[in-house]
Design an enzyme around this catalytic site. Structure first.
Site, PDB file in Angstrom:
ATOM      1  N   ASP A  25       0.822  -1.217   0.000  1.00 47.59           N
ATOM      2  CA  ASP A  25       0.000   0.000   0.000  1.00 47.59           C
ATOM      3  C   ASP A  25       0.856   1.267   0.000  1.00 47.59           C
ATOM      4  O   ASP A  25       0.653   2.177   0.829  1.00 47.59           O
ATOM      5  CB  ASP A  25      -0.943   0.036   1.221  1.00 47.59           C
ATOM      6  CG  ASP A  25      -1.758  -1.245   1.386  1.00 47.59           C
ATOM      7  OD1 ASP A  25      -2.098  -1.869   0.367  1.00 47.59           O
ATOM      8  OD2 ASP A  25      -2.057  -1.610   2.535  1.00 47.59           O
ATOM      9  N   GLU A 192     -10.992   0.454  -4.351  1.00 49.78           N
ATOM     10  CA  GLU A 192     -10.339   0.902  -3.112  1.00 49.78           C
ATOM     11  C   GLU A 192      -9.111   1.727  -3.453  1.00 49.78           C
ATOM     12  O   GLU A 192      -8.840   2.002  -4.629  1.00 49.78           O
ATOM     13  CB  GLU A 192      -9.963  -0.316  -2.248  1.00 49.78           C
ATOM     14  CG  GLU A 192      -9.053  -1.304  -2.929  1.00 49.78           C
ATOM     15  CD  GLU A 192      -8.930  -2.641  -2.184  1.00 49.78           C
ATOM     16  OE1 GLU A 192      -9.700  -2.892  -1.247  1.00 49.78           O
ATOM     17  OE2 GLU A 192      -8.043  -3.432  -2.556  1.00 49.78           O
TER      18      GLU A 192
HETATM   19  C1  6LW Z   1      -5.822  -2.260   1.898  1.00 57.67           C
HETATM   20  C2  6LW Z   1      -6.530  -2.436   0.616  1.00 57.67           C
HETATM   21  C3  6LW Z   1      -5.774  -3.529   0.124  1.00 57.67           C
HETATM   22  O1  6LW Z   1      -6.458  -1.435   2.777  1.00 57.67           O
HETATM   23  O2  6LW Z   1      -5.499  -4.375   1.139  1.00 57.67           O
HETATM   24  O3  6LW Z   1      -4.409  -3.955  -1.670  1.00 57.67           O
HETATM   25  C4  6LW Z   1      -5.763  -3.690   2.322  1.00 57.67           C
HETATM   26  N1  6LW Z   1      -5.316  -3.519  -1.041  1.00 57.67           N
HETATM   27  O4  6LW Z   1      -6.461  -1.350  -0.227  1.00 57.67           O
HETATM   28  C5  6LW Z   1      -4.675  -3.956   3.304  1.00 57.67           C
HETATM   29  O5  6LW Z   1      -3.417  -3.774   2.720  1.00 57.67           O
END
Ligand code: 6LW
Length: 506
Positions: A25, A192
């Protein structure tokens, strides 16, 4: 180079992985020509490492945002929750990190004038129900938090509302309006990791979609204001490795930044799967980078290419920024002195959520790690851990006039030990990860690596175990973190001379 780990692509402008080891991230900001990058840390403390670079090639960890447990409150978080997906930005002389800590402190904004720290105690954005917050300001200074509407509390827990946005008062932590829906991506699961950028005539909304595993990708939309309305790019996802032979998979969760030459760079998380079917990624999610060109005001990304550079050595016997500990600070577990690192046992073991363990990220897939342990007053050893359910270790204790050594492998429902004896005195404990040599099929070739556990003392050696490494990988442990190798004690006090790891993935 074994066939399980494809060789580097040619001509990559930057090292890849850019920040090796458990570093998912990524978010990056450029301030006065200097880059600062932060990554997620889940249940580990200190949280949120801050990496610095002036050329985007060489990175140094200058500190951590969350050095005080109260800043993030991860002491009781279930494994896999904790510090998720920060965004780092800079405004009016202040660095801001916004992050959600599911099951911990919630959505928190922390600030610092010096990114090396100290960082503020943090302000909680009360009532923000979601993950992956981004922070941006419009031209008149309104602060916007844009986030993924994955509900983490309340009756509708687990429901996904797509990408949401709310104006906030950063001083008080108050939300200034009802959150609004912005865009839900191209229809892949889990839209996300949003980030907003103002570039030319447009505001761009960058997101990840497809989930953080093999379906992961980066998509974008643009509009006239930070509130939209947003028009989706017809080439979405404009970066993904899914269904390709590329050595770096799961690429997504990106952040855009201006590179040293004025071009655009995209940092992303990714994994390096090994094994005959390229199924297991021992180090977890790491940080990678690629370049982006703009065509008709839309981004065109180069695929993320592998470019591992020099061998990496990590040697530590003093309290630097890179030690991490589970749900408590390294200082509460270990003392550093003339003779090295001492750990006093507190009744916990590596099976517990708060072991007496301090460790460091495994930085190369192939690695040789070791420590010299004085077990005259205690029991302890050298371990590689993914979480309390997945760990392998080599442990020593004094037994009469000898040292008893045990290698242990623990995965859920399975536990095996191998024992040996060495002459009394300091014992050197070894934990090596070795990639499969050769090509073809067969159980040996299907794994990412083997972990070898061995020890030596007084000129004698015991090679106790060679354990399949795939059970400590992103795909099997699935606890979002990565491998951490470190020192622990389960009885009395154990003093280690330090920690040494060296490896090369070239
Ligand atoms: C993060 C989400 C994800 O919040 O995994 O790859 C979660 N994406 O965006 C935890 O890293």
């Amino acid at each position: 180079m074994s066939s399980n780990h494809p060789a580097a692509d040619v001509g990559a402008p930057f090292p890849n992985p850019l920040i090796p080891g458990f570093n998912p991230d990524p978010s990056v900001v450029k301030v006065d020509g200097v880059y600062y990058l932060v990554t997620s840390t889940f249940e580990y403390l200190p949280g949120l490492p801050v990496y610095r670079s002036t050329d985007f090639v060489t990175w140094e960890q200058i500190g951590n945002v969350a050095t005080r447990p109260e800043q993030i409150a991860v002491d009781e978080v279930p494994t896999g929750l904790g510090v998720w997906a920060p965004t780092i930005r800079h405004r009016d002389g202040l660095f801001h990190v916004i992050v959600t800590v599911p099951a911990g402190r919630g959505c928190v904004v922390l600030t610092a004038t010096d990114p090396a720290g100290p960082w503020s105690d943090g302000t909680v954005l009360e009532g923000l129900n979601g993950i992956d917050p981004d922070l941006t300001w419009d031209d008149t200074g309104n602060a916007y938090v844009t986030y993924s509407g994955l509900l983490l509390e309340g009756e509708d827990m687990g429901k996904h509302l797509g990408i949401q946005q709310v104006r906030v008062d950063l001083a008080s932590g108050r939300l200034l309006e009802e959150p609004r829906s912005l865009w839900s991506g191209s229809g892949f699961m889990f839209p996300e990791a949003p980030h907003l950028y103002h570039r030319g005539d447009f505001w761009y909304l960058l997101i990840a979609e497809g989930g953080t595993e093999r379906g992961h990708g980066v998509s974008i939309a643009r509009g006239p204001s930070p509130e939209g309305p947003f028009e989706a790019y017809d080439a979405n996802p404009f970066l993904t490795a899914r269904s390709t032979i590329r050595p770096i998979q799961n690429t997504g969760h990106g952040d855009l930044v201006e590179g040293p030459d004025g071009g655009t760079l995209l940092v992303v998380l990714g994994v390096r799967p090994g094994g005959g079917t390229r199924a297991f990624s021992p180090l977890g999610r790491e940080t990678f980078v690629t370049t982006v060109q703009w065509e008709n005001d839309w981004p065109v990304a180069e695929p993320v290419v592998l470019d591992v550079r020099a061998p990496i050595t990590d040697e530590a016997r003093t309290p630097d920024h890179r030690w991490i500990c589970v749900r408590r600070t390294p200082a509460s577990v270990a003392t550093f002195g003339e003779s090295g690192v001492s750990i006093v046992a507190d009744g916990s073991t590596l099976d517990d959520p708060r072991p007496s363990f301090i460790g460091r990220r495994q930085l190369t897939i192939a690695v040789e790690s070791s420590t010299i342990a004085d077990v005259s007053a205690g029991v302890g050893g050298l371990a590689v851990r993914y979480d309390e359910a997945h760990h392998y270790e080599i442990e020593a204790r004094t037994s009469g006039s000898a040292v008893a050594v045990v290698a242990r492998a623990c995965v859920p429902g399975l536990r095996q030990e191998w024992t040996g004896t060495l002459p009394a005195g300091p014992v050197t404990l070894h934990l090596d990860a070795v990639r499969p040599a050769g090509t073809g099929f067969g159980p040996e070739m299907m794994t990412s690596d083997h972990v070898e556990l061995w020890a030596e003392a007084g000129g004698e050696q015991v090679r106790l175990a060679r354990v399949d490494g795939r059970y400590l990988s992103a795909e099997t442990a699935a606890s979002f973190t990565g491998r951490v190798i470190g020192l622990y004690a389960t009885e009395g006090t154990v003093t280690f001379d330090g920690y040494r790891a060296t490896g090369s993935d070239r």
